[in-house]
Scaffold this motif. Sequence first.
Motif, PDB file in Angstrom:
ATOM      1  N   ARG A 332      49.453  -5.438 -47.602  1.00 28.31           N
ATOM      2  CA  ARG A 332      48.358  -5.977 -48.642  1.00 28.31           C
ATOM      3  C   ARG A 332      47.978  -4.517 -48.842  1.00 28.31           C
ATOM      4  O   ARG A 332      47.482  -3.815 -48.180  1.00 28.31           O
ATOM      5  CB  ARG A 332      47.677  -6.894 -47.964  1.00 28.31           C
ATOM      6  N   THR A 333      47.694  -4.445 -50.014  1.00 32.15           N
ATOM      7  CA  THR A 333      46.418  -3.325 -50.687  1.00 32.15           C
ATOM      8  C   THR A 333      45.497  -3.685 -51.244  1.00 32.15           C
ATOM      9  O   THR A 333      45.290  -4.406 -52.240  1.00 32.15           O
ATOM     10  CB  THR A 333      47.529  -2.459 -52.021  1.00 32.15           C
ATOM     11  N   LEU A 334      44.198  -3.454 -50.398  1.00 25.94           N
ATOM     12  CA  LEU A 334      43.104  -4.017 -50.914  1.00 25.94           C
ATOM     13  C   LEU A 334      42.134  -2.788 -50.724  1.00 25.94           C
ATOM     14  O   LEU A 334      42.125  -1.693 -50.195  1.00 25.94           O
ATOM     15  CB  LEU A 334      42.487  -5.098 -50.191  1.00 25.94           C
ATOM     16  N   LYS A 335      40.552  -3.164 -51.100  1.00 29.54           N
ATOM     17  CA  LYS A 335      39.510  -2.159 -51.365  1.00 29.54           C
ATOM     18  C   LYS A 335      38.613  -2.542 -50.098  1.00 29.54           C
ATOM     19  O   LYS A 335      38.791  -3.885 -49.679  1.00 29.54           O
ATOM     20  CB  LYS A 335      38.807  -2.322 -52.605  1.00 29.54           C
ATOM     21  N   ILE A 336      37.727  -1.691 -49.727  1.00 26.76           N
ATOM     22  CA  ILE A 336      36.718  -1.920 -48.762  1.00 26.76           C
ATOM     23  C   ILE A 336      35.909  -3.093 -49.413  1.00 26.76           C
ATOM     24  O   ILE A 336      35.604  -3.159 -50.511  1.00 26.76           O
ATOM     25  CB  ILE A 336      36.004  -0.571 -48.285  1.00 26.76           C
ATOM     26  N   ASN A 337      35.325  -3.719 -48.341  1.00 23.77           N
ATOM     27  CA  ASN A 337      34.749  -5.322 -48.501  1.00 23.77           C
ATOM     28  C   ASN A 337      35.527  -6.295 -49.147  1.00 23.77           C
ATOM     29  O   ASN A 337      34.965  -7.341 -49.544  1.00 23.77           O
ATOM     30  CB  ASN A 337      33.557  -4.870 -49.554  1.00 23.77           C
ATOM     31  N   GLN A 338      36.840  -6.137 -49.467  1.00 29.12           N
ATOM     32  CA  GLN A 338      37.553  -7.280 -49.451  1.00 29.12           C
ATOM     33  C   GLN A 338      38.257  -7.966 -48.238  1.00 29.12           C
ATOM     34  O   GLN A 338      37.971  -7.348 -47.177  1.00 29.12           O
ATOM     35  CB  GLN A 338      38.770  -6.779 -50.360  1.00 29.12           C
ATOM     36  N   VAL A 339      38.907  -8.958 -48.183  1.00 31.61           N
ATOM     37  CA  VAL A 339      39.426  -9.806 -47.264  1.00 31.61           C
ATOM     38  C   VAL A 339      40.925  -9.656 -47.328  1.00 31.61           C
ATOM     39  O   VAL A 339      41.499 -10.021 -47.932  1.00 31.61           O
ATOM     40  CB  VAL A 339      38.805 -11.161 -47.167  1.00 31.61           C
ATOM     41  N   ALA A 340      41.562  -9.287 -46.041  1.00 35.36           N
ATOM     42  CA  ALA A 340      43.039  -9.261 -45.941  1.00 35.36           C
ATOM     43  C   ALA A 340      43.387 -10.481 -44.954  1.00 35.36           C
ATOM     44  O   ALA A 340      42.703 -10.899 -44.005  1.00 35.36           O
ATOM     45  CB  ALA A 340      43.608  -8.004 -45.088  1.00 35.36           C
ATOM     46  N   ARG A 341      44.495 -11.082 -45.263  1.00 36.76           N
ATOM     47  CA  ARG A 341      44.903 -12.242 -44.727  1.00 36.76           C
ATOM     48  C   ARG A 341      46.502 -12.157 -44.352  1.00 36.76           C
ATOM     49  O   ARG A 341      47.217 -12.006 -45.240  1.00 36.76           O
ATOM     50  CB  ARG A 341      44.671 -13.468 -45.368  1.00 36.76           C
ATOM     51  N   PHE A 342      46.744 -12.169 -42.976  1.00 42.28           N
ATOM     52  CA  PHE A 342      48.050 -12.206 -42.455  1.00 42.28           C
ATOM     53  C   PHE A 342      48.532 -13.437 -41.950  1.00 42.28           C
ATOM     54  O   PHE A 342      47.695 -13.904 -41.085  1.00 42.28           O
ATOM     55  CB  PHE A 342      48.692 -10.844 -41.701  1.00 42.28           C
ATOM     56  N   GLU A 343      49.739 -14.007 -42.167  1.00 42.94           N
ATOM     57  CA  GLU A 343      50.249 -15.166 -41.702  1.00 42.94           C
ATOM     58  C   GLU A 343      51.622 -15.235 -41.092  1.00 42.94           C
ATOM     59  O   GLU A 343      52.416 -14.575 -41.762  1.00 42.94           O
ATOM     60  CB  GLU A 343      49.991 -16.216 -42.482  1.00 42.94           C
ATOM     61  N   VAL A 344      51.641 -15.785 -40.013  1.00 43.74           N
ATOM     62  CA  VAL A 344      53.247 -15.840 -39.389  1.00 43.74           C
ATOM     63  C   VAL A 344      53.553 -17.191 -38.961  1.00 43.74           C
ATOM     64  O   VAL A 344      52.802 -17.634 -38.244  1.00 43.74           O
ATOM     65  CB  VAL A 344      53.564 -14.773 -38.307  1.00 43.74           C
ATOM     66  N   THR A 345      54.885 -17.605 -39.082  1.00 42.09           N
ATOM     67  CA  THR A 345      55.264 -18.816 -38.437  1.00 42.09           C
ATOM     68  C   THR A 345      56.255 -18.674 -37.815  1.00 42.09           C
ATOM     69  O   THR A 345      57.311 -17.954 -38.150  1.00 42.09           O
ATOM     70  CB  THR A 345      55.458 -19.930 -39.633  1.00 42.09           C
ATOM     71  N   VAL A 346      56.490 -19.089 -36.490  1.00 46.06           N
ATOM     72  CA  VAL A 346      57.721 -18.983 -35.700  1.00 46.06           C
ATOM     73  C   VAL A 346      58.377 -20.214 -35.332  1.00 46.06           C
ATOM     74  O   VAL A 346      57.919 -21.401 -35.655  1.00 46.06           O
ATOM     75  CB  VAL A 346      57.217 -18.178 -34.308  1.00 46.06           C
ATOM     76  N   VAL A 347      59.579 -20.229 -34.831  1.00 41.35           N
ATOM     77  CA  VAL A 347      60.273 -20.996 -34.315  1.00 41.35           C
ATOM     78  C   VAL A 347      60.292 -20.929 -32.802  1.00 41.35           C
ATOM     79  O   VAL A 347      60.833 -19.710 -32.194  1.00 41.35           O
ATOM     80  CB  VAL A 347      61.690 -20.994 -34.742  1.00 41.35           C
ATOM     81  N   ALA A 348      59.990 -21.770 -32.044  1.00 43.09           N
ATOM     82  CA  ALA A 348      59.923 -21.689 -30.338  1.00 43.09           C
ATOM     83  C   ALA A 348      59.671 -22.900 -29.990  1.00 43.09           C
ATOM     84  O   ALA A 348      59.061 -23.842 -30.409  1.00 43.09           O
ATOM     85  CB  ALA A 348      58.839 -20.572 -30.129  1.00 43.09           C
ATOM     86  N   TYR A 349      60.217 -23.181 -28.508  1.00 44.11           N
ATOM     87  CA  TYR A 349      59.665 -24.434 -27.891  1.00 44.11           C
ATOM     88  C   TYR A 349      59.947 -24.084 -26.295  1.00 44.11           C
ATOM     89  O   TYR A 349      60.689 -23.208 -26.004  1.00 44.11           O
ATOM     90  CB  TYR A 349      60.667 -25.527 -28.083  1.00 44.11           C
ATOM     91  N   PRO A 350      58.688 -24.263 -25.789  1.00 43.08           N
ATOM     92  CA  PRO A 350      57.449 -25.096 -26.034  1.00 43.08           C
ATOM     93  C   PRO A 350      56.683 -24.285 -27.023  1.00 43.08           C
ATOM     94  O   PRO A 350      56.848 -22.946 -27.257  1.00 43.08           O
ATOM     95  CB  PRO A 350      57.029 -25.184 -24.770  1.00 43.08           C
ATOM     96  N   SER A 351      55.722 -24.687 -27.603  1.00 48.24           N
ATOM     97  CA  SER A 351      54.784 -24.032 -28.198  1.00 48.24           C
ATOM     98  C   SER A 351      54.190 -22.639 -27.760  1.00 48.24           C
ATOM     99  O   SER A 351      53.732 -22.562 -26.452  1.00 48.24           O
ATOM    100  CB  SER A 351      53.422 -24.953 -28.663  1.00 48.24           C
ATOM    101  N   PRO A 352      54.279 -21.498 -28.516  1.00 47.26           N
ATOM    102  CA  PRO A 352      53.833 -20.361 -27.844  1.00 47.26           C
ATOM    103  C   PRO A 352      52.438 -19.985 -28.231  1.00 47.26           C
ATOM    104  O   PRO A 352      51.627 -20.810 -28.959  1.00 47.26           O
ATOM    105  CB  PRO A 352      54.849 -19.592 -28.812  1.00 47.26           C
ATOM    106  N   ASN A 353      52.016 -18.701 -27.355  1.00 48.56           N
ATOM    107  CA  ASN A 353      50.550 -18.287 -27.502  1.00 48.56           C
ATOM    108  C   ASN A 353      50.991 -16.962 -28.469  1.00 48.56           C
ATOM    109  O   ASN A 353      51.940 -16.390 -28.821  1.00 48.56           O
ATOM    110  CB  ASN A 353      50.274 -17.827 -26.386  1.00 48.56           C
ATOM    111  N   PHE A 354      49.767 -16.661 -29.390  1.00 46.76           N
ATOM    112  CA  PHE A 354      49.870 -15.327 -30.221  1.00 46.76           C
ATOM    113  C   PHE A 354      48.861 -14.359 -29.856  1.00 46.76           C
ATOM    114  O   PHE A 354      47.625 -14.906 -29.517  1.00 46.76           O
ATOM    115  CB  PHE A 354      49.628 -15.943 -31.548  1.00 46.76           C
ATOM    116  N   SER A 355      49.453 -13.099 -30.126  1.00 42.56           N
ATOM    117  CA  SER A 355      48.345 -11.941 -29.783  1.00 42.56           C
ATOM    118  C   SER A 355      48.659 -10.975 -30.631  1.00 42.56           C
ATOM    119  O   SER A 355      49.552 -10.864 -31.169  1.00 42.56           O
ATOM    120  CB  SER A 355      48.670 -11.452 -28.391  1.00 42.56           C
TER     121      SER A 355
END
Length: 712
Positions: A332-355
């Motif tokens: 993402r290329t953004l300026k200061i005072n803007q909001v960046a949003r990153f999202e990821v979806t995984v395949v896993a079982y059992p449900s995992p934790n994210f860090s």
Amino acid sequence: MSCRVIHLLLICGLLLDSSDSAIVTADNFTAAVNCSDLDLRCKFTSDNTETELYLTWTDPSGHQIYRMDFQSNNYTFGEGFEFAISKNNEFTTGDITFPKANVTKEMAGPYVCTFVTNATSVSATASIDVQYRPSTIYFSVRPPLDTIENADLVLTCHTTVSNPGAPIVFSWSGPGTITGTSQVLTVSRVKRTATGPYRCTGKTTLIPTRGINCIFSQSTHASITVFYHDSPTVSVSEVNPKENSAFVITCQTKSLPAASLSATRNNHSIQNGVRDNTTNMAIYKVQKVSCGHSGIYKCTSFNAKTKTTLTRQKTVNVLCKPRMHRTSSRTRTLKINQVARFEVTVVAYPSPNFSWFQLDSNGNHQRLQPNAAVSSSSLSSVLTINITSPEDYAIYTVVSNNSQGQADIANFTLKSDVKPFRIEKLSIVNTSVDSVFVQWLSPFDGGTTQTFSLQFASERDYSRSIWSTRHENLSDPGRYQNVTGGILDLYPGRTYFMRIVSTNSRGFVTSSVVNVTTVGLPGDQNGSTGAGIGIGIGICIFIALIALLAWFIYRHRIKPIRGKAETPDVRYANAAVHATTEETTRPSGSGKREDDGNETNPPDTSNATNTEDVNYESLSVNRSGFKPYDRIALKPNPELGKVYKSNTNRDKTASHYENLQPKTQDGKTTDTAETQKKKKKVRRKKESEYANFKSKQPTESNYMNVHPKGKA
């Protein structure tokens, strides 16, 4: 012959007896086909005054089938029956008998017996009924013979035309306990067990007038097929198989006819299966199951007869550590005072934790800034960054783990789209008679690659905003890394102004400006004083003339030369600019280094005013000149020769300093002999000192661009 004898006897008897008048009667009769004879009986009498002439029988169609002529004792009759005439005291009987073998249903109807005398003709009608069974028995099915389970099955038994003596009695038999005693058999909501042969039996009873009753039994049968279709069943070898283990899914149904089976995983068809159309079964095998095999397994069966499609599904979760399924945009290329949003979806079982982590310049995990927030669900996670400072422009990574293991899922890059930040402080680290070295701290590059250019100007050019550029497109060693650059081939004892231009794809910015004066040549001050003392007070007027002459020479000869030299050619193109290989040691209390290599407070080098105290890894200098290289091995810079060739004849001696040359006018020396002698002595001394100084300077091959450790 017997028939003729019988007729003669009868005739004789008739002649002997007589009655008052002619009378005739005929009896009704019921016959049965293939069961009894058909009898036609006629009784007649006459008085004595009449002469009996003849007797006739006529069938329903009006044809005469029998005639007895009493006068001539002749008779005429057809075939297929027997006749007899008998006489008693009351009347005479004329009978015709059709044996049962010759009885047909077409023989039914009115038969007329006619008795004729010479005086009258009388007739009587006998109504003949012929009973017969149906020729064929059959039944109909609604719906047709192939029916569908749970529909109402209606079977009707039919017969062809018949004339029974009593109603036909029907009976039914079918699979299992199915029975019936009426002409119509109804099976409500028929089941698959009703598939099989069905038999309808009809019993016909014929009751003739004479003889025993005849009972005829007739039956017909047909096979009924009940089509059915059950929902399929889904079975798996394991509901939660481990990754890399074998996995089997079986689809099975009960269907007639055999159903067409198919299987899908998450609505995508599975091809590696074996179908058995005779057992309504399909088996799908996976030799090594992976995390991607998790999902909803659905079995679908289709019955072509019932036109029904049925499905059944089962959820399978493969035990596996997290792995990426999909992400939002990685950069993402953004300026200061803007909001960046990153999202990821995984395949896993059992449900995992994210860090989530922010990576520093060495790729190490660092804690997120306070302006970053993380929200996670069972299989997805979102990082939101409110961009407030350059430290937010970095690489972010997400790590996911569950009971099966841990994995680095993806990296995301947050870039800026602004110009480089301004270099706020430019420090002088070394000056000599013809060179100046400066040092600055590399600022934020604006999110794209930045380069540096070193510019300088003399006092006069600075007043006119004229800048000369040296060392264009110097590489950036990285944020908060020290960069050192220098300008060579300057004039001794002159004041120069210096600045740095930072450039990236978005534009450029200039740094703050510093001024510095180069070191004057040794003996400049003593030479001038000695000359003044030597001349003395007595020749002040002569000195004034000499000064006027010197001004003239300077105006027409020296000034044009020095005007060209205000922006001297580069002797050592990139040689004098180098960056320290390590980041400058930060003083105590300096700003804390963040995850991406930024500092909340850049290191302060404003106190490094004494050039003797400045530490260089590649070059150690003092005010008297350079010391030999003793820290690192320098490599030749191939770019040096391109500029150096045009400057090889410059500054070899000090003779270009015109104030040391003899003053001339019209090609003749205007200095006195004593003045010429003193100038020659001073000039030789300065040339010797300058040659000695130049011998101690680094050569062309010693200069190169030296970058700090890490990426440039």
